[in-house]
Design a protein around this motif. Structure first.
Motif, PDB file in Angstrom:
ATOM      1  N   LEU A 127       0.826  -1.205   0.000  1.00 31.15           N
ATOM      2  CA  LEU A 127       0.000   0.000   0.000  1.00 31.15           C
ATOM      3  C   LEU A 127       0.863   1.259   0.000  1.00 31.15           C
ATOM      4  CD1 LEU A 127      -2.834  -1.099   2.432  1.00 31.15           C
ATOM      5  CD2 LEU A 127      -2.939  -0.866  -0.047  1.00 31.15           C
TER       6      LEU A 127
ATOM      7  N   VAL B 133       2.187   1.753  -3.530  1.00 27.83           N
ATOM      8  CA  VAL B 133       1.191   2.320  -4.440  1.00 27.83           C
ATOM      9  C   VAL B 133       1.073   3.826  -4.215  1.00 27.83           C
ATOM     10  CG1 VAL B 133      -1.283   2.337  -4.978  1.00 27.83           C
ATOM     11  CG2 VAL B 133      -0.082   0.169  -4.702  1.00 27.83           C
TER      12      VAL B 133
ATOM     13  N   ASP C 201      -2.183   3.790 -13.931  1.00 27.39           N
ATOM     14  CA  ASP C 201      -2.853   2.522 -14.184  1.00 27.39           C
ATOM     15  C   ASP C 201      -3.574   2.126 -12.906  1.00 27.39           C
ATOM     16  OD1 ASP C 201      -3.712   0.023 -14.874  1.00 27.39           O
ATOM     17  OD2 ASP C 201      -1.712  -0.841 -15.101  1.00 27.39           O
ATOM     18  N   TYR C 202      -4.881   2.218 -12.937  1.00 23.68           N
ATOM     19  CA  TYR C 202      -5.674   1.913 -11.750  1.00 23.68           C
ATOM     20  C   TYR C 202      -6.196   0.478 -11.756  1.00 23.68           C
ATOM     21  CZ  TYR C 202      -5.463   6.906 -11.043  1.00 23.68           C
ATOM     22  OH  TYR C 202      -5.008   8.185 -10.858  1.00 23.68           O
ATOM     23  N   THR C 203      -5.667  -0.345 -12.633  1.00 22.79           N
ATOM     24  CA  THR C 203      -6.074  -1.740 -12.690  1.00 22.79           C
ATOM     25  C   THR C 203      -5.627  -2.442 -11.410  1.00 22.79           C
ATOM     26  OG1 THR C 203      -5.715  -1.680 -15.069  1.00 22.79           O
ATOM     27  CG2 THR C 203      -5.923  -3.855 -14.034  1.00 22.79           C
ATOM     28  N   PRO C 204      -6.506  -3.173 -10.755  1.00 19.19           N
ATOM     29  CA  PRO C 204      -6.083  -3.913  -9.555  1.00 19.19           C
ATOM     30  C   PRO C 204      -4.887  -4.815  -9.877  1.00 19.19           C
ATOM     31  CG  PRO C 204      -8.465  -3.978  -9.788  1.00 19.19           C
ATOM     32  CD  PRO C 204      -7.917  -3.361 -11.051  1.00 19.19           C
ATOM     33  N   PHE C 205      -3.947  -4.874  -8.969  1.00 15.19           N
ATOM     34  CA  PHE C 205      -2.693  -5.571  -9.242  1.00 15.19           C
ATOM     35  C   PHE C 205      -2.868  -7.049  -9.546  1.00 15.19           C
ATOM     36  CE2 PHE C 205      -3.174  -6.437  -4.793  1.00 15.19           C
ATOM     37  CZ  PHE C 205      -2.622  -7.690  -4.627  1.00 15.19           C
ATOM     38  N   ALA C 206      -3.924  -7.667  -9.069  1.00 18.02           N
ATOM     39  CA  ALA C 206      -4.107  -9.104  -9.297  1.00 18.02           C
ATOM     40  C   ALA C 206      -4.921  -9.403 -10.555  1.00 18.02           C
ATOM     41  CB  ALA C 206      -4.778  -9.734  -8.084  1.00 18.02           C
ATOM     42  N   THR C 207      -5.334  -8.373 -11.275  1.00 20.42           N
ATOM     43  CA  THR C 207      -6.121  -8.584 -12.498  1.00 20.42           C
ATOM     44  C   THR C 207      -5.323  -9.408 -13.497  1.00 20.42           C
ATOM     45  OG1 THR C 207      -7.306  -6.510 -12.195  1.00 20.42           O
ATOM     46  CG2 THR C 207      -7.267  -7.429 -14.422  1.00 20.42           C
TER      47      THR C 207
ATOM     48  N   HIS D  62       4.988  -6.513  -7.296  1.00 14.79           N
ATOM     49  CA  HIS D  62       3.891  -7.409  -7.642  1.00 14.79           C
ATOM     50  C   HIS D  62       4.284  -8.862  -7.357  1.00 14.79           C
ATOM     51  CE1 HIS D  62       0.604  -8.326 -10.881  1.00 14.79           C
ATOM     52  NE2 HIS D  62       0.359  -8.921  -9.757  1.00 14.79           N
TER      53      HIS D  62
END
Length: 136
Positions: free
Chosen positions: A10, A13, A24-30, A85
């Motif tokens: 956190l 980020v 890039d606001y894509t969730p990291f686990a996507t 990640h």
């Protein structure tokens, strides 16, 4: 221990460098559904860092913040994000295969980051930046 990694992520980020000025606001686990997909995500960031490194080293003429320092900062951000990640997945994912893939990915990313840190051509490129270009 896992809680500490979540807190570190956190914090990462919150202070990570902006990559190419488009967050890039894509969730990291996507997109991470198995070990192969985790490898693909971290390998893609590493490949982007390699492209940026190649571009940085290909510069001819005067070194500037725009043609040398900005790409270096962006490639550092790519590697930082890939490593974070991988480390986070290695520490927190419930699937053992994904945790192992995270550890392996982190080793690859760390090895590349270490290689860059030890390269004389990268050092020379950064050192050659016109100091007047750095002044506000």
């Amino acid at each position: 221990m896992r809680f500490r990694y979540a807190i570190l992520f956190l914090l990462f980020v919150a202070v990570a460098p902006a990559a190419a000025q488009r967050p890039d606001y894509t969730p990291f686990a996507t997109g991470v559904t198995d070990a192969a997909s985790l490898n693909a995500v971290t390998d893609a960031r590493t490949a982007r860092a390699r492209q940026l490194l190649d571009g940085l080293l290909a510069v001819r003429g005067q070194r500037t913040v725009a043609n040398t320092l900005a790409p270096y900062d962006e490639l550092s951000g790519e590697l930082f994000t890939a490593g974070a990640h991988a480390r986070l997945m290695a520490a927190l994912h419930p699937d053992e295969a994904i945790r192992r893939a995270g550890e392996e990915s982190n080793r690859r990313v760390s090895a590349f980051a270490s290689e860059i840190a030890l390269r004389r051509d990268v050092f020379d490129a950064l050192k050659a930046i016109d100091r007047h270009d750095l002044d506000p």
